[in-house]
Design a protein around this motif. Structure first.
Motif, PDB file in Angstrom:
ATOM      1  N   VAL A  86      -2.317  10.535  -0.369  1.00  0.00           N
ATOM      2  CA  VAL A  86      -1.783   9.757  -1.487  1.00  0.00           C
ATOM      3  C   VAL A  86      -1.009   8.544  -0.985  1.00  0.00           C
ATOM      4  CG1 VAL A  86      -1.678  11.736  -3.072  1.00  0.00           C
ATOM      5  CG2 VAL A  86       0.307  11.188  -1.650  1.00  0.00           C
ATOM      6  N   ASN A  87      -0.836   7.600  -1.883  1.00  0.00           N
ATOM      7  CA  ASN A  87      -0.020   6.416  -1.655  1.00  0.00           C
ATOM      8  C   ASN A  87       1.440   6.756  -1.929  1.00  0.00           C
ATOM      9  OD1 ASN A  87      -2.176   4.447  -1.128  1.00  0.00           O
ATOM     10  ND2 ASN A  87      -2.777   4.904  -3.233  1.00  0.00           N
ATOM     11  N   PRO A  88       2.389   5.857  -1.619  1.00  0.00           N
ATOM     12  CA  PRO A  88       3.808   6.141  -1.865  1.00  0.00           C
ATOM     13  C   PRO A  88       4.142   6.521  -3.313  1.00  0.00           C
ATOM     14  CG  PRO A  88       3.606   4.261  -0.410  1.00  0.00           C
ATOM     15  CD  PRO A  88       2.206   4.605  -0.863  1.00  0.00           C
ATOM     16  N   ASP A  89       3.335   6.059  -4.292  1.00  0.00           N
ATOM     17  CA  ASP A  89       3.574   6.418  -5.699  1.00  0.00           C
ATOM     18  C   ASP A  89       2.843   7.696  -6.107  1.00  0.00           C
ATOM     19  OD1 ASP A  89       0.938   5.572  -5.807  1.00  0.00           O
ATOM     20  OD2 ASP A  89       1.248   4.137  -7.442  1.00  0.00           O
ATOM     21  N   ASN A  90       2.296   8.418  -5.136  1.00  0.00           N
ATOM     22  CA  ASN A  90       1.527   9.654  -5.322  1.00  0.00           C
ATOM     23  C   ASN A  90       0.133   9.440  -5.903  1.00  0.00           C
ATOM     24  OD1 ASN A  90       3.251  11.413  -4.093  1.00  0.00           O
ATOM     25  ND2 ASN A  90       4.239  12.089  -5.972  1.00  0.00           N
ATOM     26  N   SER A  91      -0.284   8.208  -6.112  1.00  0.00           N
ATOM     27  CA  SER A  91      -1.668   7.967  -6.527  1.00  0.00           C
ATOM     28  C   SER A  91      -2.577   8.308  -5.353  1.00  0.00           C
ATOM     29  CB  SER A  91      -1.869   6.512  -6.948  1.00  0.00           C
ATOM     30  OG  SER A  91      -1.668   5.631  -5.862  1.00  0.00           O
ATOM     31  N   PRO A  92      -3.767   8.840  -5.638  1.00  0.00           N
ATOM     32  CA  PRO A  92      -4.670   9.148  -4.530  1.00  0.00           C
ATOM     33  C   PRO A  92      -5.070   7.884  -3.781  1.00  0.00           C
ATOM     34  CG  PRO A  92      -5.488  10.068  -6.596  1.00  0.00           C
ATOM     35  CD  PRO A  92      -4.337   9.186  -6.930  1.00  0.00           C
ATOM     36  N   VAL A  93      -5.173   7.980  -2.480  1.00  0.00           N
ATOM     37  CA  VAL A  93      -5.762   6.878  -1.720  1.00  0.00           C
ATOM     38  C   VAL A  93      -7.229   6.851  -2.146  1.00  0.00           C
ATOM     39  CG1 VAL A  93      -6.379   6.034   0.564  1.00  0.00           C
ATOM     40  CG2 VAL A  93      -4.159   7.141   0.201  1.00  0.00           C
ATOM     41  N   SER A  94      -7.608   5.791  -2.807  1.00  0.00           N
ATOM     42  CA  SER A  94      -8.934   5.692  -3.415  1.00  0.00           C
ATOM     43  C   SER A  94      -9.611   4.405  -2.953  1.00  0.00           C
ATOM     44  CB  SER A  94      -8.780   5.692  -4.943  1.00  0.00           C
ATOM     45  OG  SER A  94     -10.016   5.515  -5.570  1.00  0.00           O
ATOM     46  N   ILE A  95     -10.816   4.545  -2.437  1.00  0.00           N
ATOM     47  CA  ILE A  95     -11.553   3.401  -1.919  1.00  0.00           C
ATOM     48  C   ILE A  95     -12.797   3.201  -2.785  1.00  0.00           C
ATOM     49  CG2 ILE A  95     -12.773   2.477   0.081  1.00  0.00           C
ATOM     50  CD1 ILE A  95     -10.900   4.420   1.737  1.00  0.00           C
ATOM     51  N   PRO A  96     -12.874   2.057  -3.496  1.00  0.00           N
ATOM     52  CA  PRO A  96     -14.059   1.799  -4.316  1.00  0.00           C
ATOM     53  C   PRO A  96     -15.305   1.691  -3.440  1.00  0.00           C
ATOM     54  CG  PRO A  96     -12.382   0.070  -4.613  1.00  0.00           C
ATOM     55  CD  PRO A  96     -11.911   0.977  -3.523  1.00  0.00           C
ATOM     56  N   LEU A  97     -16.417   2.133  -3.974  1.00  0.00           N
ATOM     57  CA  LEU A  97     -17.690   2.059  -3.256  1.00  0.00           C
ATOM     58  C   LEU A  97     -18.639   1.129  -4.004  1.00  0.00           C
ATOM     59  CD1 LEU A  97     -18.101   5.847  -2.428  1.00  0.00           C
ATOM     60  CD2 LEU A  97     -17.352   4.028  -0.890  1.00  0.00           C
ATOM     61  N   GLU A  98     -19.349   0.322  -3.252  1.00  0.00           N
ATOM     62  CA  GLU A  98     -20.307  -0.615  -3.824  1.00  0.00           C
ATOM     63  C   GLU A  98     -21.649   0.079  -4.021  1.00  0.00           C
ATOM     64  OE1 GLU A  98     -22.606  -4.725  -2.479  1.00  0.00           O
ATOM     65  OE2 GLU A  98     -21.047  -3.887  -1.207  1.00  0.00           O
ATOM     66  N   GLU A  99     -22.219  -0.081  -5.190  1.00  0.00           N
ATOM     67  CA  GLU A  99     -23.545   0.459  -5.438  1.00  0.00           C
ATOM     68  C   GLU A  99     -24.579  -0.429  -4.762  1.00  0.00           C
ATOM     69  OE1 GLU A  99     -25.146   2.390  -9.277  1.00  0.00           O
ATOM     70  OE2 GLU A  99     -25.761   0.293  -9.388  1.00  0.00           O
ATOM     71  N   VAL A 100     -25.421   0.162  -3.926  1.00  0.00           N
ATOM     72  CA  VAL A 100     -26.455  -0.610  -3.234  1.00  0.00           C
ATOM     73  C   VAL A 100     -27.864  -0.192  -3.662  1.00  0.00           C
ATOM     74  CG1 VAL A 100     -25.006  -1.142  -1.239  1.00  0.00           C
ATOM     75  CG2 VAL A 100     -26.397   0.926  -1.212  1.00  0.00           C
ATOM     76  N   PHE A 101     -27.975   0.863  -4.472  1.00  0.00           N
ATOM     77  CA  PHE A 101     -29.277   1.292  -4.985  1.00  0.00           C
ATOM     78  C   PHE A 101     -29.073   2.078  -6.255  1.00  0.00           C
ATOM     79  CE2 PHE A 101     -32.506   4.644  -5.357  1.00  0.00           C
ATOM     80  CZ  PHE A 101     -33.644   3.860  -5.481  1.00  0.00           C
ATOM     81  N   PHE A 102     -29.946   1.845  -7.220  1.00  0.00           N
ATOM     82  CA  PHE A 102     -29.956   2.622  -8.463  1.00  0.00           C
ATOM     83  C   PHE A 102     -31.393   2.757  -8.934  1.00  0.00           C
ATOM     84  CE2 PHE A 102     -29.880   2.554 -13.191  1.00  0.00           C
ATOM     85  CZ  PHE A 102     -29.366   3.807 -13.372  1.00  0.00           C
TER      86      PHE A 102
END
Length: 104
Positions: A86-102
């Protein structure tokens, strides 16, 4: 409808606790997510790296990651902070992912 994906990191040995907490998701949090346009939300776990992969279908501009100021979300973050990175505010460390195929 757009699709969003991001990754987070679970602390080692916390898979069962994470699953139990999510399987008993608070009704007010579920309602908030749905009211915010999240119609589908899946989280997958990579045992080798302890990485959580999250996928959402969202209407509108936001997703769960845009609810940071909501008191219900902050309470959930505090509830989950002992089992994941988590970050200092307790939010999850979250990394956005780029869509490369659908494929439709």
């Amino acid at each position: 409808m757009k699709r969003l994906a991001f990754k987070m990191k679970l602390n080692p040995g916390q898979k069962e606790a994470y699953a139990q907490r999510h399987n008993a998701i608070w009704p007010e949090l579920k309602e908030l997510l749905k009211d915010s346009g999240v119609s589908e939300y899946s989280i997958f776990f990579d045992e080798d790296t302890h990485t959580l992969f999250a996928f959402q279908k969202v209407t509108g501009e936001g997703g769960s990651q845009d609810l940071a100021e909501n008191p219900i979300v902050k309470k959930w973050w505090n509830f989950m902070s002992d089992i994941m990175e988590v970050n200092p505010d307790n939010s999850p460390v979250s990394i956005p992912l780029e869509e490369v195929f659908f494929m439709k």
